[in-house]
Design an enzyme around this catalytic site. Structure first.
Site, PDB file in Angstrom:
ATOM      1  CD  GLU A 253      21.538  33.333 -72.088  1.00  0.00           C
ATOM      2  OE1 GLU A 253      22.326  34.169 -71.645  1.00  0.00           O
ATOM      3  OE2 GLU A 253      21.560  32.119 -71.766  1.00  0.00           O
TER       4      GLU A 253
ATOM      5  CG  ASP B 208      25.857  37.674 -68.409  1.00  0.00           C
ATOM      6  OD1 ASP B 208      25.642  36.465 -68.629  1.00  0.00           O
ATOM      7  OD2 ASP B 208      25.017  38.433 -67.891  1.00  0.00           O
TER       8      ASP B 208
END
Length: 390
Positions: free
Chosen positions: A67, A259
């Site tokens: 990420e 998220d």
């Protein structure tokens, strides 16, 4: 529907439209990069290794994640930082790339700071950011020798993402039937914040020709999926969701939490790049309205219907940043300017939990200043790189 920057070549500087000068906006953007990459030890998240690599640290978990690495590459290519881009890609390819097993062709989602893999599974949000950052690098700077033959690396990665499993050699990252991205390859549910239809539109132009129709279909599928996953009143999306959009409460991730924040940012950038639509504007308005009367110091985990938990947000600065980025979808919305002003008046985060917040912070700075751009082949300088990596 108005056309986005892909068609017009024009990127909105919402800061300027809302009254900030171009000079202070540019200075703020540069300062944000400098703090996050080269600031003091309580602020920076980027480090360089002796072998010529570079890596971004998830300071809350003391590891390196695909990420953050893929985010760092996207930040670097947007700001014309080729040396940092190449250092990050070099480190990722050397340490995170998997060459054997069912996940060969993907990147291990977590590594130690020494490069040792903590896991041998991938997280698809890393792969999709890697791929588009590589395409942009190719178009902005030109390909060079492997592994810096950026466009080839991107196309090969995307090929694996959708074709693995066809020969019983693993699992694809997108479900081949409904065209939805998975949370991880060997599961059958999704994460709404992984859905980047504006990325897939570009993959449909630059992936291998035989794969382009698939990516076009994923863009359509993802836009429709987000309509299902986002709550009709609050606009909030769960972290995990089933393919029908309903929250998936496995491991407690069926609520609006870390998220989920990225959904607002993704909708804003999709509108900026490919044009506005009524749903996107309404969705951005709902999210901004939900948070308009809430103190950032009291942001929490929420059910998607808005019911709060006692648990506080781990990343309130990141939430401020992504809500502001949603203003690109609702420039004249009731809370658009207010939300951007809140972000402008919020500094980058310091301390242990700063990593995720500040990644989202820099993306929002890029987008709201008109600097989160689509780099097409004809835009680049195709200059020869003369940095320290050979």
């Amino acid at each position: 529907m108005t056309k986005g920057a892909f068609y017009t070549g024009e990127y909105r500087n919402l800061f300027k439209e809302y009254g900030y000068s171009e000079e202070e906006v540019q200075a703020r953007l540069e300062d944000t990069w400098n703090q996050i990459f080269y600031g003091d030890e309580d602020t920076k998240i980027y480090y360089e290794s002796e072998d010529g690599g570079g890596y971004l640290v998830d300071t809350g978990n003391n590891d390196v994640r695909t990420e953050g690495m893929s985010y760092g590459m996207m930040m670097a290519v947007q700001l014309d930082k080729q040396e940092e881009f190449n250092r990050i890609w070099y480190w990722a390819k050397k340490n995170m790339y998997m060459t054997e097993g069912v996940h060969a062709g993907y990147f291990a989602w977590s590594c130690g700071l020494d490069g040792k893999k903590n896991a041998y599974g991938p997280a698809p949000d890393g792969e999709e950011f890697f791929a588009l950052a590589l395409f942009f690098a190719s178009h902005r700077w030109g390909d060079r020798e492997e592994p810096f033959n950026y466009s080839v690396q991107a196309k090969e990665l995307l090929k694996d993402c959708i074709h693995k499993g066809e020969n019983n050699d693993g699992f694809p990252m997108w479900n081949p039937d409904n065209k939805l991205i998975k949370f991880i390859p060997d599961c059958e549910f999704s994460d709404p914040s992984y859905h980047l239809p504006h990325f897939y539109e570009l993959f449909a132009l630059w992936a291998y020709p035989e794969d382009r129709q698939f990516w076009k279909e994923t863009a359509t599928a993802s836009r429709e999926y987000l309509k299902l996953a986002c709550h009709p009143v609050t606009g909030l999306a769960p972290e995990y969701a089933h393919y029908d959009g309903t929250p998936n409460h496995i491991r407690g991730f069926g609520h609006f939490f870390s998220d989920s924040y990225r959904v607002a940012a993704n909708i804003g950038l999709d509108v900026e790049w490919f044009g506005s639509n009524e749903w996107a504007k309404a969705e951005a308005d709902k999210i901004q309205t939900f948070f308009a009367d809430k103190d950032p110091e009291d942001y929490r985990r929420y059910k998607v219907d808005g019911e709060p938990f006692d648990e506080k947000s781990l990343h309130p600065v990141g939430l401020i940043a992504t809500n502001a980025m949603a203003s690109l979808a609702t420039v004249d919305g009731p809370f658009a300017k207010e939300t951007v002003d809140l972000f402008w008046n919020t500094p980058v985060r310091k301390g242990v939990r700063r990593y995720y917040d500040n990644c989202l912070y820099l993306f929002s700075m890029l987008a709201l200043s008109g600097n989160y751009k689509i780099w097409k082949p004809e835009n680049g300088r195709n200059q020869t790189y003369e940095g320290s990596l050979s």
